[in-house]
Design an enzyme around this catalytic site. Structure first.
Site, PDB file in Angstrom:
ATOM      1  N   HIS A   1      -1.535   1.619  -3.957  1.00 10.45           N
ATOM      2  CA  HIS A   1      -1.833   3.085  -3.996  1.00 10.45           C
ATOM      3  C   HIS A   1      -1.042   4.055  -4.652  1.00 10.45           C
ATOM      4  CE1 HIS A   1      -3.952   1.923   0.139  1.00 10.45           C
ATOM      5  NE2 HIS A   1      -4.484   1.545  -1.135  1.00 10.45           N
TER       6      HIS A   1
ATOM      7  N   ASN B   1       3.096  -7.001  13.569  1.00 16.74           N
ATOM      8  CA  ASN B   1       2.669  -5.504  13.786  1.00 16.74           C
ATOM      9  C   ASN B   1       2.978  -5.305  15.137  1.00 16.74           C
ATOM     10  OD1 ASN B   1       1.512  -3.093  14.374  1.00 16.74           O
ATOM     11  ND2 ASN B   1       0.238  -3.392  12.435  1.00 16.74           N
ATOM     12  N   PRO B   2       3.727  -4.330  15.918  1.00 17.18           N
ATOM     13  CA  PRO B   2       3.716  -4.240  17.258  1.00 17.18           C
ATOM     14  C   PRO B   2       2.584  -4.063  17.862  1.00 17.18           C
ATOM     15  CG  PRO B   2       4.908  -2.437  16.111  1.00 17.18           C
ATOM     16  CD  PRO B   2       4.376  -3.489  15.086  1.00 17.18           C
TER      17      PRO B   2
ATOM     18  N   CYS C   1      -0.428  20.799 -16.987  1.00 13.81           N
ATOM     19  CA  CYS C   1      -0.259  19.983 -18.112  1.00 13.81           C
ATOM     20  C   CYS C   1      -0.099  20.723 -19.404  1.00 13.81           C
ATOM     21  CB  CYS C   1      -1.577  18.970 -18.229  1.00 13.81           C
ATOM     22  SG  CYS C   1      -1.513  17.964 -19.484  1.00 13.81           S
TER      23      CYS C   1
ATOM     24  N   CYS D   1      -6.625  15.365 -17.681  1.00 13.56           N
ATOM     25  CA  CYS D   1      -6.622  14.401 -18.681  1.00 13.56           C
ATOM     26  C   CYS D   1      -5.900  13.307 -18.225  1.00 13.56           C
ATOM     27  CB  CYS D   1      -5.908  14.899 -20.002  1.00 13.56           C
ATOM     28  SG  CYS D   1      -4.328  15.454 -20.085  1.00 13.56           S
TER      29      CYS D   1
ATOM     30  N   GLN E   1       0.893  -1.195  -0.002  1.00 14.76           N
ATOM     31  CA  GLN E   1      -0.063  -0.117  -0.150  1.00 14.76           C
ATOM     32  C   GLN E   1       0.794   1.321   0.125  1.00 14.76           C
ATOM     33  OE1 GLN E   1      -3.312  -0.719   3.126  1.00 14.76           O
ATOM     34  NE2 GLN E   1      -1.673  -2.036   3.436  1.00 14.76           N
TER      35      GLN E   1
HETATM   36  P1  OAD Z   1      -1.357   2.872   8.758  1.00 15.16           P
HETATM   37  O1  OAD Z   1      -0.379   4.503   9.012  1.00 15.16           O
HETATM   38  O2  OAD Z   1      -2.728   3.133   8.757  1.00 15.16           O
HETATM   39  O3  OAD Z   1      -0.795   1.971   9.957  1.00 15.16           O
HETATM   40  C1  OAD Z   1       0.493   1.735   9.873  1.00 15.16           C
HETATM   41  C2  OAD Z   1       0.582   0.370  10.885  1.00 15.16           C
HETATM   42  O4  OAD Z   1       1.878  -0.054  10.924  1.00 15.16           O
HETATM   43  C3  OAD Z   1       0.055   0.448  12.360  1.00 15.16           C
HETATM   44  O5  OAD Z   1      -0.968  -0.550  12.452  1.00 15.16           O
HETATM   45  C4  OAD Z   1       1.186   0.422  13.142  1.00 15.16           C
HETATM   46  O6  OAD Z   1       1.068  -0.330  14.623  1.00 15.16           O
HETATM   47  C5  OAD Z   1       2.225  -0.557  12.279  1.00 15.16           C
HETATM   48  N1  OAD Z   1       3.784  -0.381  12.725  1.00 15.16           N
HETATM   49  C6  OAD Z   1       4.327   0.765  13.142  1.00 15.16           C
HETATM   50  N2  OAD Z   1       5.631   0.594  13.061  1.00 15.16           N
HETATM   51  C7  OAD Z   1       5.709  -0.618  12.906  1.00 15.16           C
HETATM   52  C8  OAD Z   1       7.010  -1.444  12.637  1.00 15.16           C
HETATM   53  N3  OAD Z   1       8.039  -1.076  12.880  1.00 15.16           N
HETATM   54  N4  OAD Z   1       6.810  -2.797  12.240  1.00 15.16           N
HETATM   55  C9  OAD Z   1       5.630  -3.065  11.708  1.00 15.16           C
HETATM   56  N5  OAD Z   1       4.437  -2.574  11.919  1.00 15.16           N
HETATM   57  C10 OAD Z   1       4.522  -1.206  12.444  1.00 15.16           C
HETATM   58  O7  OAD Z   1      -0.761   2.497   7.367  1.00 15.16           O
HETATM   59  P2  OAD Z   1      -1.521   1.644   6.158  1.00 15.16           P
HETATM   60  O8  OAD Z   1      -1.994   0.387   6.950  1.00 15.16           O
HETATM   61  O9  OAD Z   1      -0.449   1.526   5.122  1.00 15.16           O
HETATM   62  O10 OAD Z   1      -3.458   5.432   1.555  1.00 15.16           O
HETATM   63  O11 OAD Z   1      -2.399   2.743   5.715  1.00 15.16           O
HETATM   64  C11 OAD Z   1      -3.098   2.275   4.694  1.00 15.16           C
HETATM   65  C12 OAD Z   1      -3.469   3.320   3.788  1.00 15.16           C
HETATM   66  O12 OAD Z   1      -4.179   4.465   4.413  1.00 15.16           O
HETATM   67  C13 OAD Z   1      -2.294   4.220   3.382  1.00 15.16           C
HETATM   68  O13 OAD Z   1      -1.526   3.358   2.039  1.00 15.16           O
HETATM   69  C14 OAD Z   1      -2.644   5.390   2.860  1.00 15.16           C
HETATM   70  C15 OAD Z   1      -3.387   5.691   4.042  1.00 15.16           C
HETATM   71  O14 OAD Z   1      -4.323   6.611   4.266  1.00 15.16           O
HETATM   72  C16 OAD Z   1      -3.219   6.308   0.776  1.00 15.16           C
HETATM   73  O15 OAD Z   1      -2.163   7.226   0.616  1.00 15.16           O
HETATM   74  C17 OAD Z   1      -4.240   6.056  -0.421  1.00 15.16           C
END
Ligand code: OAD
Length: 264
Positions: free
Chosen positions: A130, A232-233, A166, A141, A113
Protein backbone atom coordinates in the site's frame (compact mmCIF):
# COMPACT_ATOMS: atom_id res chain seq x y z
CA UNK A 1 4.14 -12.85 31.09
CA UNK A 2 3.82 -16.56 30.34
CA UNK A 3 1.76 -17.05 33.49
CA UNK A 4 -0.90 -14.68 32.15
CA UNK A 5 -1.43 -16.63 28.95
CA UNK A 6 -4.09 -19.32 28.78
CA UNK A 7 -2.97 -22.94 28.45
CA UNK A 8 -5.09 -23.12 25.27
CA UNK A 9 -3.15 -20.27 23.67
CA UNK A 10 0.19 -21.79 24.65
CA UNK A 11 -0.91 -25.13 23.17
CA UNK A 12 -1.88 -23.37 19.92
CA UNK A 13 1.46 -21.56 19.79
CA UNK A 14 3.27 -24.88 20.28
CA UNK A 15 1.21 -26.41 17.46
CA UNK A 16 2.05 -23.46 15.19
CA UNK A 17 5.76 -23.70 16.08
CA UNK A 18 5.79 -27.41 15.25
CA UNK A 19 4.12 -26.78 11.91
CA UNK A 20 6.45 -23.89 11.03
CA UNK A 21 9.63 -25.69 12.04
CA UNK A 22 8.84 -28.47 9.56
CA UNK A 23 8.02 -26.24 6.58
CA UNK A 24 10.18 -24.51 4.05
CA UNK A 25 8.38 -21.59 2.46
CA UNK A 26 6.67 -19.13 4.78
CA UNK A 27 4.67 -16.10 3.64
CA UNK A 28 3.76 -13.48 6.24
CA UNK A 29 1.19 -10.73 5.64
CA UNK A 30 1.04 -7.95 8.21
CA UNK A 31 -1.52 -5.21 8.77
CA UNK A 32 -2.03 -2.21 11.04
CA UNK A 33 -2.41 -4.45 14.11
CA UNK A 34 1.29 -5.32 14.15
CA UNK A 35 2.14 -1.65 14.65
CA UNK A 36 -0.60 -1.06 17.26
CA UNK A 37 1.70 -1.94 20.17
CA UNK A 38 4.19 0.64 18.82
CA UNK A 39 1.49 3.26 19.38
CA UNK A 40 0.18 3.65 15.82
CA UNK A 41 -3.63 3.48 15.76
CA UNK A 42 -5.18 0.91 13.41
CA UNK A 43 -7.71 1.88 10.74
CA UNK A 44 -10.57 0.37 12.74
CA UNK A 45 -9.70 2.55 15.77
CA UNK A 46 -11.68 5.76 15.97
CA UNK A 47 -9.59 8.76 14.98
CA UNK A 48 -8.70 11.24 17.72
CA UNK A 49 -8.19 14.97 18.22
CA UNK A 50 -8.73 17.24 15.24
CA UNK A 51 -9.64 14.27 13.07
CA UNK A 52 -12.18 12.54 15.32
CA UNK A 53 -15.07 13.38 12.99
CA UNK A 54 -13.39 11.91 9.92
CA UNK A 55 -13.11 8.30 8.83
CA UNK A 56 -9.90 7.04 7.20
CA UNK A 57 -11.98 5.51 4.39
CA UNK A 58 -13.32 8.98 3.52
CA UNK A 59 -9.89 10.64 3.39
CA UNK A 60 -7.72 7.97 1.75
CA UNK A 61 -9.34 8.23 -1.69
CA UNK A 62 -8.45 9.96 -4.97
CA UNK A 63 -11.87 11.65 -4.91
CA UNK A 64 -11.26 13.13 -1.47
CA UNK A 65 -7.93 14.54 -2.69
CA UNK A 66 -9.51 15.94 -5.87
CA UNK A 67 -12.30 17.55 -3.83
CA UNK A 68 -10.17 18.95 -1.02
CA UNK A 69 -6.42 18.37 -1.46
CA UNK A 70 -5.56 20.55 1.54
CA UNK A 71 -7.70 18.43 3.85
CA UNK A 72 -6.19 15.13 2.70
CA UNK A 73 -2.61 16.53 2.72
CA UNK A 74 -3.02 17.88 6.27
CA UNK A 75 -4.37 14.53 7.41
CA UNK A 76 -1.29 12.77 6.07
CA UNK A 77 1.03 15.38 7.59
CA UNK A 78 -0.74 14.71 10.89
CA UNK A 79 -0.33 10.95 10.42
CA UNK A 80 3.36 11.42 9.61
CA UNK A 81 3.78 13.39 12.81
CA UNK A 82 2.03 10.61 14.71
CA UNK A 83 4.25 7.89 13.25
CA UNK A 84 7.59 9.76 13.17
CA UNK A 85 8.82 8.83 16.64
CA UNK A 86 7.40 5.31 16.73
CA UNK A 87 9.74 2.34 16.96
CA UNK A 88 9.42 -1.40 16.27
CA UNK A 89 7.81 -3.57 18.94
CA UNK A 90 8.68 -7.20 19.84
CA UNK A 91 6.57 -8.52 16.93
CA UNK A 92 8.54 -6.55 14.32
CA UNK A 93 11.80 -7.56 16.00
CA UNK A 94 10.89 -11.27 16.18
CA UNK A 95 9.96 -11.30 12.48
CA UNK A 96 13.21 -9.57 11.50
CA UNK A 97 15.27 -12.02 13.55
CA UNK A 98 13.42 -14.96 12.03
CA UNK A 99 13.90 -13.62 8.51
CA UNK A 100 17.60 -12.96 9.10
CA UNK A 101 18.26 -16.32 10.70
CA UNK A 102 16.20 -18.36 8.22
CA UNK A 103 18.59 -21.04 7.09
CA UNK A 104 18.85 -22.66 3.68
CA UNK A 105 15.90 -24.88 4.37
CA UNK A 106 13.54 -21.99 5.17
CA UNK A 107 12.54 -18.88 3.27
CA UNK A 108 10.38 -16.14 4.77
CA UNK A 109 8.70 -13.59 2.50
CA UNK A 110 7.30 -10.63 4.39
CA UNK A 111 4.47 -8.62 2.82
CA UNK A 112 2.85 -5.65 4.55
CA UNK A 113 -0.19 -3.48 4.04
CA UNK A 114 1.37 -0.92 6.36
CA UNK A 115 2.83 2.34 5.11
CA UNK A 116 5.05 2.84 8.16
CA UNK A 117 8.68 1.66 8.08
CA UNK A 118 8.77 -0.26 11.36
CA UNK A 119 9.59 -3.57 9.63
CA UNK A 120 12.61 -1.94 7.98
CA UNK A 121 13.63 -0.27 11.23
CA UNK A 122 13.62 -3.72 12.85
CA UNK A 123 15.89 -5.04 10.06
CA UNK A 124 13.42 -6.88 7.80
CA UNK A 125 13.27 -6.97 4.03
CA UNK A 126 9.61 -6.24 3.27
CA UNK A 127 7.31 -5.72 0.29
CA UNK A 128 4.88 -2.83 0.74
CA UNK A 129 1.51 -3.36 -0.94
CA UNK A 130 0.00 0.00 0.00
CA UNK A 131 2.93 2.36 -0.53
CA UNK A 132 5.16 4.32 1.79
CA UNK A 133 4.16 7.10 4.17
CA UNK A 134 7.55 8.78 3.82
CA UNK A 135 7.46 9.16 0.02
CA UNK A 136 5.62 11.72 -2.09
CA UNK A 137 4.75 11.93 -5.76
CA UNK A 138 2.92 14.21 -8.14
CA UNK A 139 -0.82 13.55 -8.37
CA UNK A 140 -0.75 14.53 -12.09
CA UNK A 141 2.45 13.34 -13.77
CA UNK A 142 3.30 10.75 -11.04
CA UNK A 143 6.93 11.95 -10.85
CA UNK A 144 8.49 11.17 -7.46
CA UNK A 145 8.82 14.30 -5.33
CA UNK A 146 12.28 14.01 -3.90
CA UNK A 147 12.40 16.99 -1.58
CA UNK A 148 10.52 15.28 1.23
CA UNK A 149 11.36 11.75 0.26
CA UNK A 150 13.51 9.36 2.29
CA UNK A 151 14.71 10.81 5.53
CA UNK A 152 11.39 12.37 6.40
CA UNK A 153 11.21 10.12 9.39
CA UNK A 154 14.22 11.82 10.97
CA UNK A 155 14.11 14.80 13.28
CA UNK A 156 14.36 17.36 10.46
CA UNK A 157 10.92 16.66 9.07
CA UNK A 158 8.67 19.54 8.27
CA UNK A 159 5.03 18.76 8.79
CA UNK A 160 3.90 21.82 6.89
CA UNK A 161 0.25 21.61 5.98
CA UNK A 162 0.51 23.85 2.90
CA UNK A 163 0.19 22.06 -0.39
CA UNK A 164 3.29 21.46 -2.49
CA UNK A 165 3.34 21.58 -6.27
CA UNK A 166 5.27 19.55 -8.79
CA UNK A 167 8.32 21.29 -10.35
CA UNK A 168 7.55 19.54 -13.69
CA UNK A 169 3.80 20.04 -14.20
CA UNK A 170 2.53 22.14 -11.29
CA UNK A 171 0.25 19.33 -10.13
CA UNK A 172 -0.33 18.87 -6.41
CA UNK A 173 2.04 16.61 -4.50
CA UNK A 174 0.43 13.66 -2.70
CA UNK A 175 1.73 10.88 -0.48
CA UNK A 176 2.94 7.83 -2.41
CA UNK A 177 0.24 5.65 -0.86
CA UNK A 178 -2.34 3.38 -2.48
CA UNK A 179 -5.76 4.88 -1.83
CA UNK A 180 -9.11 3.10 -1.92
CA UNK A 181 -10.04 2.40 -5.54
CA UNK A 182 -6.42 2.59 -6.79
CA UNK A 183 -4.31 -0.27 -8.13
CA UNK A 184 -1.56 -1.83 -6.08
CA UNK A 185 2.03 -1.41 -7.34
CA UNK A 186 2.37 -4.18 -9.97
CA UNK A 187 5.75 -5.53 -8.87
CA UNK A 188 4.85 -5.62 -5.18
CA UNK A 189 1.59 -7.42 -5.98
CA UNK A 190 3.41 -9.96 -8.16
CA UNK A 191 5.85 -10.67 -5.31
CA UNK A 192 2.93 -11.11 -2.90
CA UNK A 193 0.96 -13.39 -5.24
CA UNK A 194 4.01 -15.55 -5.98
CA UNK A 195 4.87 -15.88 -2.29
CA UNK A 196 1.27 -16.70 -1.32
CA UNK A 197 0.75 -19.17 -4.15
CA UNK A 198 3.97 -21.08 -3.40
CA UNK A 199 4.16 -21.05 0.37
CA UNK A 200 3.70 -23.96 2.75
CA UNK A 201 2.42 -21.77 5.56
CA UNK A 202 0.73 -18.36 5.31
CA UNK A 203 0.70 -16.22 8.46
CA UNK A 204 -1.71 -13.31 8.72
CA UNK A 205 -0.74 -10.88 11.49
CA UNK A 206 -2.77 -7.89 12.69
CA UNK A 207 -5.04 -7.45 9.72
CA UNK A 208 -8.84 -7.22 9.71
CA UNK A 209 -8.86 -9.16 6.40
CA UNK A 210 -11.44 -6.72 5.09
CA UNK A 211 -9.50 -4.87 2.41
CA UNK A 212 -8.95 -6.58 -0.95
CA UNK A 213 -6.94 -7.57 -2.88
CA UNK A 214 -4.54 -8.10 0.08
CA UNK A 215 -7.20 -10.04 2.01
CA UNK A 216 -7.39 -12.52 -0.88
CA UNK A 217 -3.76 -13.64 -0.45
CA UNK A 218 -4.67 -16.06 2.37
CA UNK A 219 -7.30 -17.66 0.10
CA UNK A 220 -4.76 -17.98 -2.71
CA UNK A 221 -2.33 -19.69 -0.33
CA UNK A 222 -5.05 -22.03 0.96
CA UNK A 223 -6.12 -23.00 -2.58
CA UNK A 224 -2.54 -23.99 -3.25
CA UNK A 225 -2.35 -26.25 -0.22
CA UNK A 226 -0.84 -23.96 2.42
CA UNK A 227 -1.79 -24.01 6.10
CA UNK A 228 -3.05 -20.70 7.45
CA UNK A 229 -2.10 -19.19 10.82
CA UNK A 230 -3.76 -16.00 12.06
CA UNK A 231 -2.43 -13.78 14.87
CA UNK A 232 -5.06 -11.30 16.02
CA UNK A 233 -6.62 -10.71 19.45
CA UNK A 234 -10.00 -10.17 17.77
CA UNK A 235 -11.99 -12.37 15.39
CA UNK A 236 -11.84 -11.63 11.64
CA UNK A 237 -14.03 -12.76 8.71
CA UNK A 238 -11.20 -15.07 7.63
CA UNK A 239 -12.84 -18.52 7.71
CA UNK A 240 -9.97 -20.56 6.27
CA UNK A 241 -7.63 -20.35 9.24
CA UNK A 242 -6.06 -23.59 10.53
CA UNK A 243 -4.50 -22.19 13.70
CA UNK A 244 -5.77 -19.03 15.40
CA UNK A 245 -3.45 -17.34 17.90
CA UNK A 246 -5.85 -14.93 19.57
CA UNK A 247 -3.43 -12.57 21.31
CA UNK A 248 -1.46 -9.45 20.54
CA UNK A 249 1.29 -9.90 17.98
CA UNK A 250 3.90 -8.47 20.37
CA UNK A 251 3.10 -11.27 22.80
CA UNK A 252 2.63 -14.14 20.34
CA UNK A 253 5.58 -13.60 18.00
CA UNK A 254 8.40 -13.79 20.60
CA UNK A 255 6.70 -16.85 22.15
CA UNK A 256 6.38 -18.50 18.75
CA UNK A 257 10.08 -17.86 18.06
CA UNK A 258 11.01 -19.32 21.45
CA UNK A 259 9.07 -22.54 20.78
CA UNK A 260 10.52 -22.81 17.26
CA UNK A 261 14.05 -22.40 18.63
CA UNK A 262 13.41 -25.19 21.13
CA UNK A 263 12.46 -27.51 18.26
CA UNK A 264 15.54 -26.82 16.17
P1 OAD B 1 -7.27 -2.67 10.19
O1 OAD B 1 -7.23 -1.42 10.99
O2 OAD B 1 -8.41 -2.91 9.27
O3 OAD B 1 -7.23 -3.93 11.16
C1 OAD B 1 -6.30 -4.02 12.20
C2 OAD B 1 -6.43 -5.40 12.80
O4 OAD B 1 -5.41 -5.53 13.77
C3 OAD B 1 -7.77 -5.66 13.52
O5 OAD B 1 -8.30 -6.88 13.06
C4 OAD B 1 -7.36 -5.76 14.99
O6 OAD B 1 -8.15 -6.71 15.70
C5 OAD B 1 -5.93 -6.22 14.88
N1 OAD B 1 -5.08 -5.83 16.03
C6 OAD B 1 -5.17 -4.77 16.85
N2 OAD B 1 -4.18 -4.78 17.74
C7 OAD B 1 -3.42 -5.87 17.47
C8 OAD B 1 -2.23 -6.41 18.04
N3 OAD B 1 -1.62 -5.84 19.06
N4 OAD B 1 -1.74 -7.55 17.50
C9 OAD B 1 -2.33 -8.16 16.44
N5 OAD B 1 -3.45 -7.68 15.86
C10 OAD B 1 -3.99 -6.55 16.37
O7 OAD B 1 -5.88 -2.74 9.43
P2 OAD B 1 -5.51 -3.48 8.09
O8 OAD B 1 -6.12 -4.84 8.05
O9 OAD B 1 -4.04 -3.35 7.94
O10 OAD B 1 -5.23 0.74 3.43
O11 OAD B 1 -6.22 -2.58 7.03
C11 OAD B 1 -6.04 -2.86 5.68
C12 OAD B 1 -5.97 -1.59 4.90
O12 OAD B 1 -7.14 -0.83 5.11
C13 OAD B 1 -4.83 -0.66 5.32
O13 OAD B 1 -3.61 -0.96 4.71
C14 OAD B 1 -5.32 0.65 4.87
C15 OAD B 1 -6.76 0.53 5.35
O14 OAD B 1 -7.61 1.39 4.82
C16 OAD B 1 -4.74 1.86 2.87
O15 OAD B 1 -4.33 2.82 3.51
C17 OAD B 1 -4.74 1.80 1.40
Amino acid sequence: MLAELSPALIAHVQKAAKLLAAQQRICVLTGAGISAESGIPTFRDKQTGLWENYRAEDLATPNAFARDPELVWSWYQWRRQLVADKTPNPAHVALAQWQQSASNHQQLTLITQNVDDLHEQAGSTVTHLHGNLWRNRCSQCQAPYEDQAQGMSDSNIRFDESLLTCPHCDGYIRPDIVWFGESLPAQAWQTAEDAAAHCDVFISIGTSSLVYPAAGLAQLAKQNGAKIIEINPDPTPNTIVDITLAEKAGVVMPLLMKHMAELS
